[in-house]
Write an enzyme that holds these catalytic residues in place. Structure first.
Site, PDB file in Angstrom:
ATOM      1  N   ASN A 118       0.871  -1.175   0.000  1.00  0.00           N
ATOM      2  CA  ASN A 118       0.000   0.000   0.000  1.00  0.00           C
ATOM      3  C   ASN A 118       0.911   1.229   0.000  1.00  0.00           C
ATOM      4  O   ASN A 118       1.537   1.527   1.015  1.00  0.00           O
ATOM      5  CB  ASN A 118      -0.892  -0.027   1.243  1.00  0.00           C
ATOM      6  CG  ASN A 118      -1.706   1.247   1.395  1.00  0.00           C
ATOM      7  OD1 ASN A 118      -1.751   2.077   0.483  1.00  0.00           O
ATOM      8  ND2 ASN A 118      -2.342   1.406   2.554  1.00  0.00           N
ATOM      9  N   TRP A 119       0.973   1.884  -1.140  1.00  0.00           N
ATOM     10  CA  TRP A 119       1.901   3.020  -1.257  1.00  0.00           C
ATOM     11  C   TRP A 119       1.378   4.271  -0.559  1.00  0.00           C
ATOM     12  O   TRP A 119       2.118   5.257  -0.437  1.00  0.00           O
ATOM     13  CB  TRP A 119       2.168   3.325  -2.744  1.00  0.00           C
ATOM     14  CG  TRP A 119       2.953   2.268  -3.453  1.00  0.00           C
ATOM     15  CD1 TRP A 119       3.286   1.014  -2.987  1.00  0.00           C
ATOM     16  CD2 TRP A 119       3.528   2.367  -4.769  1.00  0.00           C
ATOM     17  NE1 TRP A 119       4.017   0.331  -3.928  1.00  0.00           N
ATOM     18  CE2 TRP A 119       4.185   1.132  -5.036  1.00  0.00           C
ATOM     19  CE3 TRP A 119       3.535   3.363  -5.741  1.00  0.00           C
ATOM     20  CZ2 TRP A 119       4.841   0.895  -6.231  1.00  0.00           C
ATOM     21  CZ3 TRP A 119       4.199   3.118  -6.943  1.00  0.00           C
ATOM     22  CH2 TRP A 119       4.851   1.897  -7.180  1.00  0.00           C
ATOM     23  N   LYS A 120       0.137   4.277  -0.161  1.00  0.00           N
ATOM     24  CA  LYS A 120      -0.472   5.446   0.488  1.00  0.00           C
ATOM     25  C   LYS A 120      -0.220   6.698  -0.380  1.00  0.00           C
ATOM     26  O   LYS A 120      -0.158   6.588  -1.598  1.00  0.00           O
ATOM     27  CB  LYS A 120       0.039   5.601   1.921  1.00  0.00           C
ATOM     28  CG  LYS A 120      -0.119   4.286   2.714  1.00  0.00           C
ATOM     29  CD  LYS A 120       0.098   4.422   4.187  1.00  0.00           C
ATOM     30  CE  LYS A 120      -0.092   3.070   4.857  1.00  0.00           C
ATOM     31  NZ  LYS A 120      -0.011   3.108   6.297  1.00  0.00           N
ATOM     32  N   HIS A 141      -9.436   1.240   4.913  1.00  0.00           N
ATOM     33  CA  HIS A 141      -8.135   1.304   5.579  1.00  0.00           C
ATOM     34  C   HIS A 141      -8.267   2.192   6.819  1.00  0.00           C
ATOM     35  O   HIS A 141      -9.060   3.143   6.824  1.00  0.00           O
ATOM     36  CB  HIS A 141      -7.083   1.872   4.619  1.00  0.00           C
ATOM     37  CG  HIS A 141      -5.708   1.795   5.189  1.00  0.00           C
ATOM     38  ND1 HIS A 141      -5.223   2.735   6.057  1.00  0.00           N
ATOM     39  CD2 HIS A 141      -4.734   0.868   5.043  1.00  0.00           C
ATOM     40  CE1 HIS A 141      -3.994   2.395   6.421  1.00  0.00           C
ATOM     41  NE2 HIS A 141      -3.667   1.266   5.817  1.00  0.00           N
ATOM     42  N   GLU A 146      -6.639   4.572   7.895  1.00  0.00           N
ATOM     43  CA  GLU A 146      -6.471   6.012   7.649  1.00  0.00           C
ATOM     44  C   GLU A 146      -7.725   6.611   7.020  1.00  0.00           C
ATOM     45  O   GLU A 146      -8.026   7.792   7.240  1.00  0.00           O
ATOM     46  CB  GLU A 146      -5.208   6.240   6.789  1.00  0.00           C
ATOM     47  CG  GLU A 146      -3.952   5.972   7.616  1.00  0.00           C
ATOM     48  CD  GLU A 146      -2.803   5.317   6.878  1.00  0.00           C
ATOM     49  OE1 GLU A 146      -2.751   5.395   5.637  1.00  0.00           O
ATOM     50  OE2 GLU A 146      -1.946   4.704   7.551  1.00  0.00           O
ATOM     51  N   GLU A 191      -5.200  -5.058  10.436  1.00  0.00           N
ATOM     52  CA  GLU A 191      -4.157  -4.051  10.639  1.00  0.00           C
ATOM     53  C   GLU A 191      -4.418  -3.311  11.955  1.00  0.00           C
ATOM     54  O   GLU A 191      -5.163  -2.326  11.977  1.00  0.00           O
ATOM     55  CB  GLU A 191      -4.177  -3.033   9.497  1.00  0.00           C
ATOM     56  CG  GLU A 191      -3.923  -3.627   8.133  1.00  0.00           C
ATOM     57  CD  GLU A 191      -3.340  -2.585   7.180  1.00  0.00           C
ATOM     58  OE1 GLU A 191      -2.295  -2.859   6.612  1.00  0.00           O
ATOM     59  OE2 GLU A 191      -3.923  -1.494   7.047  1.00  0.00           O
ATOM     60  N   GLY A 251       2.711   2.184  10.919  1.00  0.00           N
ATOM     61  CA  GLY A 251       3.636   3.300  10.791  1.00  0.00           C
ATOM     62  C   GLY A 251       4.326   3.673  12.082  1.00  0.00           C
ATOM     63  O   GLY A 251       4.974   4.714  12.176  1.00  0.00           O
ATOM     64  N   SER A 287       3.697  -2.299  10.316  1.00  0.00           N
ATOM     65  CA  SER A 287       5.146  -2.354  10.528  1.00  0.00           C
ATOM     66  C   SER A 287       5.757  -3.708  10.162  1.00  0.00           C
ATOM     67  O   SER A 287       6.666  -4.179  10.861  1.00  0.00           O
ATOM     68  CB  SER A 287       5.482  -1.968  11.974  1.00  0.00           C
ATOM     69  OG  SER A 287       5.071  -0.642  12.221  1.00  0.00           O
ATOM     70  N   GLY A 335       3.085  -1.111   4.282  1.00  0.00           N
ATOM     71  CA  GLY A 335       3.094   0.323   4.010  1.00  0.00           C
ATOM     72  C   GLY A 335       4.508   0.798   3.684  1.00  0.00           C
ATOM     73  O   GLY A 335       5.015   0.611   2.586  1.00  0.00           O
ATOM     74  N   GLY A 336       5.168   1.375   4.679  1.00  0.00           N
ATOM     75  CA  GLY A 336       6.478   2.005   4.470  1.00  0.00           C
ATOM     76  C   GLY A 336       7.487   1.125   3.739  1.00  0.00           C
ATOM     77  O   GLY A 336       8.201   1.591   2.841  1.00  0.00           O
TER      78      GLY A 336
HETATM   79  P1  13P Z   1       3.222   0.303   7.719  1.00  0.00           P
HETATM   80  O1  13P Z   1       3.748  -1.000   7.097  1.00  0.00           O
HETATM   81  O2  13P Z   1       3.946   1.506   7.248  1.00  0.00           O
HETATM   82  O3  13P Z   1       3.118   0.185   9.197  1.00  0.00           O
HETATM   83  O4  13P Z   1       1.717   0.471   7.155  1.00  0.00           O
HETATM   84  C1  13P Z   1       0.843  -0.590   7.213  1.00  0.00           C
HETATM   85  C2  13P Z   1      -0.381  -0.245   6.457  1.00  0.00           C
HETATM   86  O5  13P Z   1      -1.137   0.627   6.841  1.00  0.00           O
HETATM   87  C3  13P Z   1      -0.630  -0.942   5.187  1.00  0.00           C
HETATM   88  O6  13P Z   1      -1.899  -0.676   4.698  1.00  0.00           O
END
Ligand code: 13P
Length: 252
Positions: free
Chosen positions: A9-11, A96, A98, A168, A174, A214, A235-236
């Site tokens: 997920n590149w956000k 998600h 967020e 999640e 994050g 994470s 994510g990251g």
């Molecule tokens: P991180 O891997 O950066 O913690 O993010 C997880 C996430 O929200 C994937 O959708």
């Protein structure tokens, strides 16, 4: 069908040329390496067409990060299921954390989006998970159970089999703080049992349940080794080819 999946997920990250570079690196990686899992990416919607064109042979499945619950009309800034369908996108993330936190999305919204995606034969990746307070209070299974029921339990058995679930925990997103493999397994098994209690074990065993929060190269393998963890939503660490490819290799 239940599959092992690593999804990035590149956000809201990467400008056009950085996104293009990462896509080329992923394509190169897929050409040169046999992976023991399917690989998905969910880039910003602006780059979906580029991704679809680049991965024209389906080497990597392409997902949107969100879709509107409306079909079309005066909804400035949104993209519809029809739009992503019309450019050959495979599906979308739904609810998600967020989107829940910054846009007030609920599991009732998720239920509508999931149905709309399934009606177009697209794959929803339904995200849920508790926040830190709920984890500390010990309410997390109840929270995740209620989320799952509201978002998914109006679906038929045939429909729910086509949904991918991503657990999640919000406190692990994050933050660098990961759920342990055992903590992930506990919630994944709980979700699968809950689905089995309504739809039967055979249906529940068909569903891929991913862990997100994470996930990094050094913890992916252990998390993925758990029986009810079918992969990760990253994510990251999905933004760097070295990290993402090492996570994919957590299935080797
Ligand atoms: P991180 O891997 O950066 O913690 O993010 C997880 C996430 O929200 C994937 O959708």
């Amino acid at each position: 069908m239940r599959k092992n999946i690593v999804a990035g997920n590149w956000k809201m990250n990467l400008n056009y040329s950085d996104a293009q570079r990462l896509m080329y690196q992923l394509l190169e990686y897929k050409k040169n390496n046999k992976t023991n899992c399917e690989v998905f990416i969910a880039p910003p919607s602006l780059y979906l067409t580029m991704a679809k064109d680049l991965f024209e042979n389906g080497e990597i499945a392409i997902f949107a990060q969100d879709v509107s619950e409306h079909n079309s009309g005066a909804f400035t800034g949104e993209i519809s299921v029809d739009m992503i369908h019309s450019i050959g996108i495979n599906g979308s993330l739904v609810s998600h954390s967020e989107r829940r936190l910054y846009h007030g999305e609920t599991d009732s919204n998720a239920n509508i989006k999931i149905k709309n995606l399934l009606n177009k034969n697209l794959t929803p990746i339904y995200c849920n998970g508790e926040n830190l307070e709920q984890r500390k209070n010990g309410d997390y299974l109840e929270v995740v159970g209620n989320q799952t029921k509201t978002a998914l339990f109006t679906l038929s058995a045939e429909e729910i089999k086509k949904v991918i679930i991503a657990y999640e925990p919000v406190w692990a997103i994050g933050t660098g703080e990961t759920a342990t493999a055992d903590q992930a397994q506990e919630v994944h098994a709980f979700i699968r049992d809950l689905i089995a209690s309504k739809y039967g074990k055979e249906t529940a065993d068909e569903i891929s349940i991913l862990y997100g929060g994470s996930v990094k190269p050094d913890n992916a393998k252990e998390i993925f080794s758990k029986p009810d963890v079918d992969g990760g939503l990253i994510g990251g660490a999905a933004l760097k080819i070295d990290d993402f490819s090492k996570i994919i290799e957590g299935f080797n």
